[in-house]
Design a protein around this motif. Structure first.
Motif, PDB file in Angstrom:
ATOM      1  N   THR A 223       0.843  -1.191   0.000  1.00 31.98           N
ATOM      2  CA  THR A 223       0.000   0.000   0.000  1.00 31.98           C
ATOM      3  C   THR A 223       0.874   1.236   0.000  1.00 31.98           C
ATOM      4  O   THR A 223       1.759   1.386   0.838  1.00 31.98           O
ATOM      5  CB  THR A 223      -0.918   0.025   1.240  1.00 31.98           C
ATOM      6  N   ILE A 224       0.621   2.104  -0.957  1.00 30.31           N
ATOM      7  CA  ILE A 224       1.288   3.409  -1.026  1.00 30.31           C
ATOM      8  C   ILE A 224       0.182   4.436  -0.883  1.00 30.31           C
ATOM      9  O   ILE A 224      -0.763   4.447  -1.662  1.00 30.31           O
ATOM     10  CB  ILE A 224       2.031   3.595  -2.365  1.00 30.31           C
ATOM     11  N   GLN A 225       0.286   5.300   0.115  1.00 29.27           N
ATOM     12  CA  GLN A 225      -0.758   6.302   0.308  1.00 29.27           C
ATOM     13  C   GLN A 225      -0.163   7.599   0.830  1.00 29.27           C
ATOM     14  O   GLN A 225       0.949   7.622   1.333  1.00 29.27           O
ATOM     15  CB  GLN A 225      -1.827   5.811   1.275  1.00 29.27           C
ATOM     16  N   GLY A 226      -0.935   8.666   0.656  1.00 26.24           N
ATOM     17  CA  GLY A 226      -0.516   9.957   1.184  1.00 26.24           C
ATOM     18  C   GLY A 226       0.535  10.658   0.357  1.00 26.24           C
ATOM     19  O   GLY A 226       1.208  11.547   0.845  1.00 26.24           O
ATOM     20  N   VAL A 227       0.677  10.266  -0.896  1.00 27.80           N
ATOM     21  CA  VAL A 227       1.652  10.925  -1.762  1.00 27.80           C
ATOM     22  C   VAL A 227       0.909  11.587  -2.914  1.00 27.80           C
ATOM     23  O   VAL A 227      -0.198  11.213  -3.254  1.00 27.80           O
ATOM     24  CB  VAL A 227       2.711   9.931  -2.315  1.00 27.80           C
ATOM     25  N   SER A 228       1.547  12.556  -3.519  1.00 29.86           N
ATOM     26  CA  SER A 228       0.930  13.224  -4.658  1.00 29.86           C
ATOM     27  C   SER A 228       0.981  12.306  -5.880  1.00 29.86           C
ATOM     28  O   SER A 228       1.729  11.331  -5.916  1.00 29.86           O
ATOM     29  CB  SER A 228       1.650  14.536  -4.959  1.00 29.86           C
ATOM     30  N   GLU A 229       0.184  12.647  -6.855  1.00 28.53           N
ATOM     31  CA  GLU A 229       0.157  11.850  -8.078  1.00 28.53           C
ATOM     32  C   GLU A 229       1.528  11.832  -8.753  1.00 28.53           C
ATOM     33  O   GLU A 229       1.987  10.806  -9.231  1.00 28.53           O
ATOM     34  CB  GLU A 229      -0.897  12.412  -9.031  1.00 28.53           C
ATOM     35  N   ALA A 230       2.213  12.968  -8.759  1.00 27.18           N
ATOM     36  CA  ALA A 230       3.538  13.037  -9.387  1.00 27.18           C
ATOM     37  C   ALA A 230       4.535  12.126  -8.678  1.00 27.18           C
ATOM     38  O   ALA A 230       5.308  11.406  -9.324  1.00 27.18           O
ATOM     39  CB  ALA A 230       4.045  14.482  -9.376  1.00 27.18           C
ATOM     40  N   THR A 231       4.510  12.121  -7.357  1.00 26.23           N
ATOM     41  CA  THR A 231       5.407  11.252  -6.594  1.00 26.23           C
ATOM     42  C   THR A 231       5.074   9.792  -6.842  1.00 26.23           C
ATOM     43  O   THR A 231       5.971   8.959  -6.993  1.00 26.23           O
ATOM     44  CB  THR A 231       5.307  11.577  -5.088  1.00 26.23           C
ATOM     45  N   LEU A 232       3.796   9.473  -6.905  1.00 26.10           N
ATOM     46  CA  LEU A 232       3.382   8.098  -7.172  1.00 26.10           C
ATOM     47  C   LEU A 232       3.864   7.644  -8.541  1.00 26.10           C
ATOM     48  O   LEU A 232       4.356   6.519  -8.697  1.00 26.10           O
ATOM     49  CB  LEU A 232       1.865   7.961  -7.063  1.00 26.10           C
ATOM     50  N   LEU A 233       3.761   8.506  -9.532  1.00 25.00           N
ATOM     51  CA  LEU A 233       4.248   8.146 -10.869  1.00 25.00           C
ATOM     52  C   LEU A 233       5.751   7.889 -10.857  1.00 25.00           C
ATOM     53  O   LEU A 233       6.233   6.968 -11.525  1.00 25.00           O
ATOM     54  CB  LEU A 233       3.888   9.233 -11.877  1.00 25.00           C
ATOM     55  N   LYS A 234       6.502   8.668 -10.077  1.00 15.80           N
ATOM     56  CA  LYS A 234       7.953   8.436  -9.955  1.00 15.80           C
ATOM     57  C   LYS A 234       8.227   7.093  -9.320  1.00 15.80           C
ATOM     58  O   LYS A 234       9.116   6.346  -9.752  1.00 15.80           O
ATOM     59  CB  LYS A 234       8.611   9.549  -9.123  1.00 15.80           C
ATOM     60  N   ILE A 235       7.466   6.738  -8.275  1.00 19.80           N
ATOM     61  CA  ILE A 235       7.639   5.449  -7.613  1.00 19.80           C
ATOM     62  C   ILE A 235       7.353   4.306  -8.582  1.00 19.80           C
ATOM     63  O   ILE A 235       8.094   3.316  -8.643  1.00 19.80           O
ATOM     64  CB  ILE A 235       6.719   5.354  -6.363  1.00 19.80           C
ATOM     65  N   ILE A 236       6.314   4.438  -9.365  1.00 20.29           N
ATOM     66  CA  ILE A 236       5.952   3.391 -10.342  1.00 20.29           C
ATOM     67  C   ILE A 236       7.042   3.257 -11.387  1.00 20.29           C
ATOM     68  O   ILE A 236       7.445   2.141 -11.742  1.00 20.29           O
ATOM     69  CB  ILE A 236       4.594   3.693 -10.981  1.00 20.29           C
ATOM     70  N   GLU A 237       7.548   4.381 -11.884  1.00 17.09           N
ATOM     71  CA  GLU A 237       8.612   4.339 -12.893  1.00 17.09           C
ATOM     72  C   GLU A 237       9.876   3.674 -12.323  1.00 17.09           C
ATOM     73  O   GLU A 237      10.543   2.889 -13.003  1.00 17.09           O
ATOM     74  CB  GLU A 237       8.934   5.740 -13.415  1.00 17.09           C
ATOM     75  N   GLN A 238      10.217   3.994 -11.084  1.00 14.04           N
ATOM     76  CA  GLN A 238      11.402   3.403 -10.457  1.00 14.04           C
ATOM     77  C   GLN A 238      11.217   1.904 -10.266  1.00 14.04           C
ATOM     78  O   GLN A 238      12.152   1.125 -10.441  1.00 14.04           O
ATOM     79  CB  GLN A 238      11.700   4.060  -9.101  1.00 14.04           C
ATOM     80  N   SER A 239       9.999   1.476  -9.926  1.00 14.51           N
ATOM     81  CA  SER A 239       9.773   0.035  -9.715  1.00 14.51           C
ATOM     82  C   SER A 239       9.806  -0.723 -11.033  1.00 14.51           C
ATOM     83  O   SER A 239      10.161  -1.900 -11.058  1.00 14.51           O
ATOM     84  CB  SER A 239       8.439  -0.192  -9.011  1.00 14.51           C
ATOM     85  N   ARG A 240       9.498  -0.093 -12.131  1.00 18.69           N
ATOM     86  CA  ARG A 240       9.586  -0.736 -13.448  1.00 18.69           C
ATOM     87  C   ARG A 240      11.031  -0.994 -13.828  1.00 18.69           C
ATOM     88  O   ARG A 240      11.346  -1.929 -14.536  1.00 18.69           O
ATOM     89  CB  ARG A 240       8.915   0.109 -14.511  1.00 18.69           C
ATOM     90  N   GLY A 241      11.925  -0.134 -13.356  1.00 15.86           N
ATOM     91  CA  GLY A 241      13.330  -0.266 -13.690  1.00 15.86           C
ATOM     92  C   GLY A 241      14.024  -1.372 -12.900  1.00 15.86           C
ATOM     93  O   GLY A 241      15.084  -1.822 -13.253  1.00 15.86           O
TER      94      GLY A 241
END
Length: 100
Positions: free
Chosen positions: A81-99
């Motif tokens: 669960t990832i919560q309490g972050v902005s949409e931009a931060t969430l997109l960065k987290i998703i991009e990093q996890s893809r790598g």
């Protein structure tokens, strides 16, 4: 109270918390609360209340807090669960996890 220092306002929201806070703020005065189903299936609540100079600032603070809360998201992905972050931060987290 002088009628010139009062106004009626209708606030429509899909947040039950905001509707309850507005109703509590207005007290038992001239407050009308109605609910209806929106086109997207969400229940929309309309709060019709009389505002005065004493409560107008508090109403704006409640609405600002509601707007700010919508700028943060909650995501459950692969049991994490990832919560309490902005949409931009969430997109960065998703991009990093893809790598990874």
């Amino acid at each position: 109270m002088n009628p010139k220092t009062e106004a009626e306002i209708a606030i429509e929201t899909d947040s039950t918390e905001l509707a309850a806070a507005l109703a509590e703020l207005a007290g038992s005065g001239n407050t009308l609360i109605t609910k209806r189903d929106g086109l997207d299936g969400a229940t929309l609540t309309t709060v019709l209340l009389t505002i005065t100079p004493l409560v107008v600032g508090q109403i704006f603070r409640l609405i600002r807090a509601e707007i700010e809360s919508k700028k943060h998201v909650r995501l459950i992905y692969n049991g994490v669960t990832i919560q309490g972050v902005s949409e931009a931060t969430l997109l960065k987290i998703i991009e990093q996890s893809r790598g990874d």
